[in-house]
Scaffold this motif. Sequence first.
Motif, PDB file in Angstrom:
ATOM      1  N   ASN A 403      -3.419   5.294  -3.201  1.00  0.00           N
ATOM      2  CA  ASN A 403      -4.103   4.366  -4.104  1.00  0.00           C
ATOM      3  C   ASN A 403      -4.375   3.016  -3.439  1.00  0.00           C
ATOM      4  O   ASN A 403      -5.114   2.200  -3.997  1.00  0.00           O
ATOM      5  CB  ASN A 403      -3.269   4.149  -5.371  1.00  0.00           C
ATOM      6  N   LEU A 404      -3.785   2.773  -2.269  1.00  0.00           N
ATOM      7  CA  LEU A 404      -4.048   1.537  -1.532  1.00  0.00           C
ATOM      8  C   LEU A 404      -5.249   1.677  -0.592  1.00  0.00           C
ATOM      9  O   LEU A 404      -5.581   0.727   0.113  1.00  0.00           O
ATOM     10  CB  LEU A 404      -2.804   1.125  -0.734  1.00  0.00           C
ATOM     11  N   PHE A 405      -5.882   2.848  -0.592  1.00  0.00           N
ATOM     12  CA  PHE A 405      -7.093   3.075   0.198  1.00  0.00           C
ATOM     13  C   PHE A 405      -8.286   3.048  -0.760  1.00  0.00           C
ATOM     14  O   PHE A 405      -8.534   4.030  -1.475  1.00  0.00           O
ATOM     15  CB  PHE A 405      -7.025   4.417   0.923  1.00  0.00           C
ATOM     16  N   PRO A 406      -9.048   1.963  -0.804  1.00  0.00           N
ATOM     17  CA  PRO A 406     -10.164   1.878  -1.761  1.00  0.00           C
ATOM     18  C   PRO A 406     -11.250   2.923  -1.519  1.00  0.00           C
ATOM     19  O   PRO A 406     -11.814   3.462  -2.471  1.00  0.00           O
ATOM     20  CB  PRO A 406     -10.697   0.453  -1.547  1.00  0.00           C
ATOM     21  N   ASP A 407     -11.577   3.198  -0.255  1.00  0.00           N
ATOM     22  CA  ASP A 407     -12.636   4.152   0.073  1.00  0.00           C
ATOM     23  C   ASP A 407     -12.000   5.433   0.589  1.00  0.00           C
ATOM     24  O   ASP A 407     -11.161   5.399   1.495  1.00  0.00           O
ATOM     25  CB  ASP A 407     -13.592   3.577   1.120  1.00  0.00           C
ATOM     26  N   ARG A 408     -12.438   6.560   0.020  1.00  0.00           N
ATOM     27  CA  ARG A 408     -11.817   7.838   0.370  1.00  0.00           C
ATOM     28  C   ARG A 408     -12.892   8.874   0.678  1.00  0.00           C
ATOM     29  O   ARG A 408     -13.959   8.887   0.065  1.00  0.00           O
ATOM     30  CB  ARG A 408     -10.936   8.333  -0.780  1.00  0.00           C
ATOM     31  N   ILE A 409     -12.549   9.738   1.611  1.00  0.00           N
ATOM     32  CA  ILE A 409     -13.461  10.797   2.042  1.00  0.00           C
ATOM     33  C   ILE A 409     -12.721  12.126   1.907  1.00  0.00           C
ATOM     34  O   ILE A 409     -11.639  12.294   2.471  1.00  0.00           O
ATOM     35  CB  ILE A 409     -13.910  10.591   3.497  1.00  0.00           C
ATOM     36  N   ALA A 410     -13.308  13.045   1.157  1.00  0.00           N
ATOM     37  CA  ALA A 410     -12.734  14.379   0.990  1.00  0.00           C
ATOM     38  C   ALA A 410     -13.600  15.370   1.752  1.00  0.00           C
ATOM     39  O   ALA A 410     -14.737  15.648   1.348  1.00  0.00           O
ATOM     40  CB  ALA A 410     -12.644  14.753  -0.481  1.00  0.00           C
ATOM     41  N   LEU A 411     -13.090  15.890   2.860  1.00  0.00           N
ATOM     42  CA  LEU A 411     -13.751  16.965   3.581  1.00  0.00           C
ATOM     43  C   LEU A 411     -13.340  18.293   2.949  1.00  0.00           C
ATOM     44  O   LEU A 411     -12.926  18.316   1.796  1.00  0.00           O
ATOM     45  CB  LEU A 411     -13.391  16.884   5.061  1.00  0.00           C
ATOM     46  N   ARG A 412     -13.461  19.373   3.657  1.00  0.00           N
ATOM     47  CA  ARG A 412     -13.109  20.657   3.061  1.00  0.00           C
ATOM     48  C   ARG A 412     -11.635  20.690   2.685  1.00  0.00           C
ATOM     49  O   ARG A 412     -10.763  20.407   3.504  1.00  0.00           O
ATOM     50  CB  ARG A 412     -13.426  21.796   4.049  1.00  0.00           C
ATOM     51  N   LEU A 413     -11.367  21.050   1.428  1.00  0.00           N
ATOM     52  CA  LEU A 413     -10.007  21.139   0.914  1.00  0.00           C
ATOM     53  C   LEU A 413      -9.715  22.578   0.500  1.00  0.00           C
ATOM     54  O   LEU A 413     -10.622  23.364   0.216  1.00  0.00           O
ATOM     55  CB  LEU A 413      -9.824  20.202  -0.276  1.00  0.00           C
ATOM     56  N   ASP A 414      -8.431  22.907   0.432  1.00  0.00           N
ATOM     57  CA  ASP A 414      -8.032  24.287   0.150  1.00  0.00           C
ATOM     58  C   ASP A 414      -8.075  24.623  -1.333  1.00  0.00           C
ATOM     59  O   ASP A 414      -8.319  25.767  -1.703  1.00  0.00           O
ATOM     60  CB  ASP A 414      -6.623  24.544   0.703  1.00  0.00           C
ATOM     61  N   GLU A 415      -7.816  23.657  -2.208  1.00  0.00           N
ATOM     62  CA  GLU A 415      -7.713  23.925  -3.639  1.00  0.00           C
ATOM     63  C   GLU A 415      -8.552  22.923  -4.407  1.00  0.00           C
ATOM     64  O   GLU A 415      -8.723  21.772  -3.973  1.00  0.00           O
ATOM     65  CB  GLU A 415      -6.248  23.844  -4.098  1.00  0.00           C
ATOM     66  N   ASP A 416      -9.047  23.368  -5.567  1.00  0.00           N
ATOM     67  CA  ASP A 416      -9.886  22.482  -6.367  1.00  0.00           C
ATOM     68  C   ASP A 416      -9.106  21.312  -6.947  1.00  0.00           C
ATOM     69  O   ASP A 416      -9.654  20.236  -7.160  1.00  0.00           O
ATOM     70  CB  ASP A 416     -10.572  23.274  -7.484  1.00  0.00           C
ATOM     71  N   GLU A 417      -7.777  21.484  -7.190  1.00  0.00           N
ATOM     72  CA  GLU A 417      -6.994  20.372  -7.712  1.00  0.00           C
ATOM     73  C   GLU A 417      -6.884  19.225  -6.717  1.00  0.00           C
ATOM     74  O   GLU A 417      -6.688  18.066  -7.110  1.00  0.00           O
ATOM     75  CB  GLU A 417      -5.584  20.845  -8.094  1.00  0.00           C
ATOM     76  N   GLN A 418      -7.001  19.537  -5.433  1.00  0.00           N
ATOM     77  CA  GLN A 418      -6.852  18.498  -4.416  1.00  0.00           C
ATOM     78  C   GLN A 418      -8.022  17.526  -4.404  1.00  0.00           C
ATOM     79  O   GLN A 418      -7.880  16.404  -3.915  1.00  0.00           O
ATOM     80  CB  GLN A 418      -6.703  19.149  -3.036  1.00  0.00           C
ATOM     81  N   VAL A 419      -9.166  17.935  -4.945  1.00  0.00           N
ATOM     82  CA  VAL A 419     -10.335  17.051  -4.947  1.00  0.00           C
ATOM     83  C   VAL A 419     -10.032  15.796  -5.760  1.00  0.00           C
ATOM     84  O   VAL A 419     -10.252  14.672  -5.308  1.00  0.00           O
ATOM     85  CB  VAL A 419     -11.557  17.782  -5.513  1.00  0.00           C
ATOM     86  N   ASP A 420      -9.507  15.969  -6.972  1.00  0.00           N
ATOM     87  CA  ASP A 420      -9.164  14.817  -7.799  1.00  0.00           C
ATOM     88  C   ASP A 420      -7.978  14.052  -7.236  1.00  0.00           C
ATOM     89  O   ASP A 420      -7.860  12.847  -7.458  1.00  0.00           O
ATOM     90  CB  ASP A 420      -8.855  15.268  -9.231  1.00  0.00           C
ATOM     91  N   MET A 421      -7.095  14.735  -6.508  1.00  0.00           N
ATOM     92  CA  MET A 421      -5.977  14.035  -5.875  1.00  0.00           C
ATOM     93  C   MET A 421      -6.472  13.033  -4.837  1.00  0.00           C
ATOM     94  O   MET A 421      -5.907  11.953  -4.685  1.00  0.00           O
ATOM     95  CB  MET A 421      -5.034  15.036  -5.202  1.00  0.00           C
ATOM     96  N   VAL A 422      -7.539  13.393  -4.132  1.00  0.00           N
ATOM     97  CA  VAL A 422      -8.051  12.525  -3.074  1.00  0.00           C
ATOM     98  C   VAL A 422      -9.034  11.493  -3.638  1.00  0.00           C
ATOM     99  O   VAL A 422      -8.896  10.285  -3.398  1.00  0.00           O
ATOM    100  CB  VAL A 422      -8.728  13.356  -1.967  1.00  0.00           C
ATOM    101  N   LEU A 423     -10.013  11.950  -4.384  1.00  0.00           N
ATOM    102  CA  LEU A 423     -11.105  11.078  -4.820  1.00  0.00           C
ATOM    103  C   LEU A 423     -10.869  10.442  -6.182  1.00  0.00           C
ATOM    104  O   LEU A 423     -11.631   9.547  -6.576  1.00  0.00           O
ATOM    105  CB  LEU A 423     -12.415  11.874  -4.858  1.00  0.00           C
TER     106      LEU A 423
END
Length: 485
Positions: A403-423
């Motif tokens: 949460n201390l990283f304002p800008d985030r980049i999600a490349l290929r992830l293994d699970e759909d739940e991880q998308v919201d975890m990153v972005l």
Amino acid sequence: MAWEFRKLGPGDNVAVEAQRDPFAAPKWAPPVWHMPEGLVLLVNLVRALVRTVVFLVRNIVPVSAVAGLGWLGVRFGWLVPVLVLALVAVGLSVWAGVDRPSFVRWIARPARARWRLVAVYRRDWQPVLVTAGLTKVHKGREYLPSLVRVRCGPTSDRVLVRMLKGQAPDAWERVAVNLAHGFGATLVRVRDGDRPGRIWLEFVRKDALSVPIPALPVPDGSAVDLSALPVGRCEDGAPWRLRLLGTHVLIAGATGAGKGSVIWSTIRALLPWMLSGLVEVWAVDPKRMELSFGRALFERYGRYSDDPKGGMVELLEAAAVDMNARAEQFAGVTRSFTPSHEHPFRVVVVDELAFLTAYCPERDLRKRAESALAVLTSQGRSVGYCVIGAQQDARKEVNNLRNLFPDRIALRLDEDEQVDMVLGDGARDRGALADQISSIPEIGAGVGFVRLEASPDPVRVRAAYVSDSDIRDMVALGLPDVEAA
């Protein structure tokens, strides 16, 4: 006995009901009003006039052109409008050959947008929305969201929609797949509109990022902008520009997703200022594979094999100490940072963030690394420090500093739940399908979704691929007297 047939009135109905059941409550039928035929014709005539006026206003340009050509044909003969059309065609051809970008912007794309509005979206609008459940029926009347306008890009269409009163964008996000199949698109994303009650539907017609992007040219020193470094391409064909000044960047992706492409494209964009001393890159390389190739470019470099007892952690702690000293020096003097040779802009690149925060076997080192990273990410933005962290595991227990990283980049992830975890929550519903990116390197490496601090909408991008020979050339630029190994 004579029988008499006649039409029963309301009173007769009551009498009949009373004969059937003398204790039944009377039932009165509402009166039926018959509208005069003249009034019906008048109402239909007004409706037809209104629809005609609306059609003429919506199509003022083509209607005016056709009317003008028709008047010329009647007034001067039909050879005149034919010559006018020929001159217009020649003029458009010359325009397209001399200045194609402006021709595409002012003629080709508006014409295509108008065509797709009529032939694709307006034609199938009602059946698709009814099937998707986006219409409402009240008292026998169907209420349908309305099309406002269509804009066409090289690979996608943007459709502005006026929603029904009381409708929210979430209702459209839930049926995005239905809309994509209904209008022949590969993907649909829902974006906020220009005002409340409106949304943009982004229909992706083809994948503009399916082909790898070669390494971008090393920019000139005067073209380096820390708030907009070119590192790749966006889905709409525009350059992907990454901001480093005043922010931190988190890159998450599975093995082979292309995290190195993002990192090396960023370093390549910074290279002129690195050589001039206005930018310093401090690299932490636990894997000893990715960043070691350009070790000579970095001001400081730490890897696990150099000092497994804390060399990388000491580098992070040194950065935190220097950052605090710089903040103390700037306090009360300036609120904005400008790179200089005395105070260069420092980029701390951590190739495998999870190793320092979760996987390092030494518990004390993990705590020290997490503390130093927390200081850098929470206080370093305003004094010219930027942390770029890359990790494979997107779970919170692996990195609780995300949460201390304002800008985030999600490349290929293994699970759909991880998308919201990153972005962030709701990113996948807004179209960030990072779990569906192809695992084939030629197709999916470097492809991802970016969610910036200032916007909740994810943008699909692809980073340029920086090969080993490109890195050797970069090292040769930094060390002209030494042959790159």
